[in-house]
Design an enzyme around this catalytic site. Sequence first.
Site, PDB file in Angstrom:
ATOM      1  N   GLY A  24      -0.914 -15.381   9.978  1.00  0.00           N
ATOM      2  CA  GLY A  24      -0.774 -14.188   8.893  1.00  0.00           C
ATOM      3  C   GLY A  24      -1.554 -13.186   9.120  1.00  0.00           C
TER       4      GLY A  24
ATOM      5  N   LEU B  61     -10.869  -8.776  -1.887  1.00  0.00           N
ATOM      6  CA  LEU B  61     -12.162  -8.122  -2.390  1.00  0.00           C
ATOM      7  C   LEU B  61     -12.007  -6.668  -3.607  1.00  0.00           C
ATOM      8  CD1 LEU B  61     -13.877  -7.303   1.395  1.00  0.00           C
ATOM      9  CD2 LEU B  61     -14.701  -9.075  -0.530  1.00  0.00           C
TER      10      LEU B  61
ATOM     11  N   LYS C 117       0.777  -1.935  -0.261  1.00  0.00           N
ATOM     12  CA  LYS C 117      -0.153  -0.127   0.398  1.00  0.00           C
ATOM     13  C   LYS C 117       1.161   1.058   0.119  1.00  0.00           C
ATOM     14  CE  LYS C 117      -2.144  -2.206   3.282  1.00  0.00           C
ATOM     15  NZ  LYS C 117      -2.114  -2.992   2.928  1.00  0.00           N
TER      16      LYS C 117
ATOM     17  N   ASP D 189      -2.664   1.256   8.567  1.00  0.00           N
ATOM     18  CA  ASP D 189      -2.586   1.219   7.245  1.00  0.00           C
ATOM     19  C   ASP D 189      -3.733   0.888   7.357  1.00  0.00           C
ATOM     20  OD1 ASP D 189      -1.735  -1.950   5.952  1.00  0.00           O
ATOM     21  OD2 ASP D 189      -4.022  -2.678   7.106  1.00  0.00           O
TER      22      ASP D 189
ATOM     23  N   ALA E 285      -7.755  -6.936   0.820  1.00  0.00           N
ATOM     24  CA  ALA E 285      -7.192  -8.210   0.419  1.00  0.00           C
ATOM     25  C   ALA E 285      -7.971  -8.998  -1.475  1.00  0.00           C
ATOM     26  CB  ALA E 285      -7.739  -8.960   0.941  1.00  0.00           C
TER      27      ALA E 285
ATOM     28  N   LYS F 133      -5.103   3.126   3.726  1.00  0.00           N
ATOM     29  CA  LYS F 133      -6.348   2.657   2.635  1.00  0.00           C
ATOM     30  C   LYS F 133      -7.605   3.246   3.045  1.00  0.00           C
ATOM     31  CE  LYS F 133      -5.861  -2.329   4.439  1.00  0.00           C
ATOM     32  NZ  LYS F 133      -6.825  -3.679   5.055  1.00  0.00           N
TER      33      LYS F 133
END
Length: 815
Positions: free
Chosen positions: A664, A613, A579, A678, A611, A682
């Site tokens: 993960g 989507l 990103k 994060d 991810a 986004k």
Amino acid sequence: MQVLKFGGSSLASPDRVKLVAKTVQQHLENDSVISIFSAFGGVTNDLLLMAELAAREDQAYKEILEKNEKRHLEAVRELIPVTSQSAILSKVKNEFNRLETLFEGVFLLNELSDKTRHVISGFGEILSSLIIAEYFKSQGVDSQFVDSRELIVCKNTNEKVQVNYEKTYANLQAFFKNNRTGLFVAPGFVARNEQGVPSTLGRGGSDFTAAIFAGALDTDKVIIYTDVNGMFTANPSLVPHAYSLHDISYEEAMELSHFGAKVLYPPTLQPLLDKNIEIHIKNTFAPDQPGTVISKSSKKNFRWVTGITHIDSIKLLNIEGSGMVGIPGFSKRFFEILFQENVNVVLITQASSEHSICIAVKADEAEIAKTALDEAFEAEIKLNKIKPVEIEDNVAIIALVGDRMKSHHGLSGKMFSALGNNNINIRAIAQGSSERNISAVIAKKDVVKALNTLHEQFFEVPSKELNLFITGVGNVGSKLIDQLKKQEDYLLEKLRLKVRVLGLSNSRKMIFDEDGLDLENWQKLLEKGEKANKQEFFNQVKQLNLRNSIFVDNTASPEISEWYKHYLANSISVVTCNKIACADSYENYANLQNLAREYGASFQYETNVGAGLPIIDTLQNLVASGDRIRKIQAVLSGSLNFVFNNYDTSEPFYKVVEQAMKEGYTEPDPKIDLSGVDVARKILILARESGLKLELEDIESEDFLSQESLNSENNEEFFRILKEDEPKFKEIYQHAIDKDAELKYVAQLEDGKAKVGLQEVGPQHPFANLSGSDNIVLFFTDRYPQQPLIVKGAGAGAEVTASGIFADIIRIGKK
């Protein structure tokens, strides 16, 4: 009467000569045969090399001469019984004595004239034909040696060959009228000029010899045996998927051979066209293969484009200036000068403004042409009416060839579009009025990529090759490789996509294989690779210069994201789940978008948000269709959603974070997820995709972590502080429970402003009961003002992220 010709590759060894003899004898079962032979493989090159060495007073020519004499004498001893060797051994030694004398003369004079070069270069055909004729006799075949020099008359003008057909045909017809036998063995390539001096028909002239014999004798066809199964759609040594053509026309063959198809010497067609004599190109080593038939019509060839070919030994000459505009006779002067210097023009293009003329000539004639033109237009150059001639080297011509091209619209567009999408710049374009040939001048370094690109476009419609270069082979990268391996057959069968991984890199090692890496064994191969280096990785991708190249970044590395601009600027598409680039400064984000558009590359980053989507894709489609985004509400962190879905105080908060990390769902540094950075990135990306020019610092963030934990220097310290902060997390959790609410880390964009933070949502909210690591996005738009468009599903994890990257790769393949 049948006319056969065998090239040097068919005669490279005594064993091959025996194989050729069997083929000739099969033809003899039906009719008498004239067999034209080239020199043994490599001999003509050696002869010319020796001549050049002798002219430079380099005695190394003697060693090469001795090697060639030994080769021919050994061929005699292997092919011919001892009892029959003496006569042919004497002839071979006599020819080499003559050669030695010629080289000594060149050595002493320190000069190599065109006449001497012609004489020397023809010895290979004489030697091979003498030996082969004697071999047939030793096998009991009724054969006769025919010296082509006594029959073919040519005129040599500055190395340009012109056959005197009237005299040549008369000689051939008289000879074969008065000589009757089953097999005639004749050397190709050689002739005599009108003064009786031995000469040649030009490199590749053995084909021409066969055509001259056939034209004089009105045979039905000429069969040319070589080392490939006919003429190909492209050079098979450069284009692995090229295949042989069953039928092509004389004109198509002429275009293909003129533009570099080495199977056929261009002048070969001249004696055959008017008499409608077919040429059959066949493989010496697979004579049962159909090969290629060259005839008047190519109706059996169903494709619009018959072949793709190229010439790489050329240079461009460009002359321009206002003094050319509207001046009658300028072009006449220009081309007359080239004619006087005996310079052959391969390609011509002139702007309709008459301001410039661009031509392509043979590389070794460029300086001669420039000097002559600059001298002829010296007055105009001094008056600045025109500029001195400019030479551009390191270029090549590629050409589409086909009789049916004129019947089909849009071929030029498809050609130039395919080249442009692969960053292949076109320097000049030429298309004849017959529309049988579309030629373009490109950089020589791009030839292989251009040929494969065009071949894929016009001959491999069912499939498209994607060449991947992957960096980052951890959780996501390894899953991606597994998916690529598993779906290989499906992609080829259902989507007509052949996906190859040619490069891999992690933080320590990198490896490349131009033929494609073995995905069953990639881990071991990578361990044996060279030391990882971002610059060298890029250099390798660029140097391979393959069509449909895609750089795939599965890391979260800021350093790697800085390389995107270099890949895109070289028309190498980028697919990334990283990103950082899209959440960097708006200037960098916009620059990457512009580079992708400018250089025809794709920049795909669907996995930056959600991810696997289709969140970014959905947003882009809304905006592109004219909808206006009013508000976005979203849970965009699969890791935070997992953490707060699983934290119920029965286990301490840090334990739940450890579990998320182990499975993960978080970045290697979990602070990136838990700090909200994060999520902020986004929502910033979604804001930019909505058309807003926001920066990361414009995103309002409400932290739920202590400042001390955010300032921790490593994971060990971070988890220690989380353990100490457990009372605070329990308090946050209990406060939500008391209100019958759930904790969700929410991102929101409204009225041009964005914020992220932990929120309590009631049971009726769309965010309630969001399980596991799921993400959800609500798009409120002009079209969806009250009931939002919802995208919901798994938003974290290596498997789904890899599938999202996979989808982006497929998206590029479908373009």
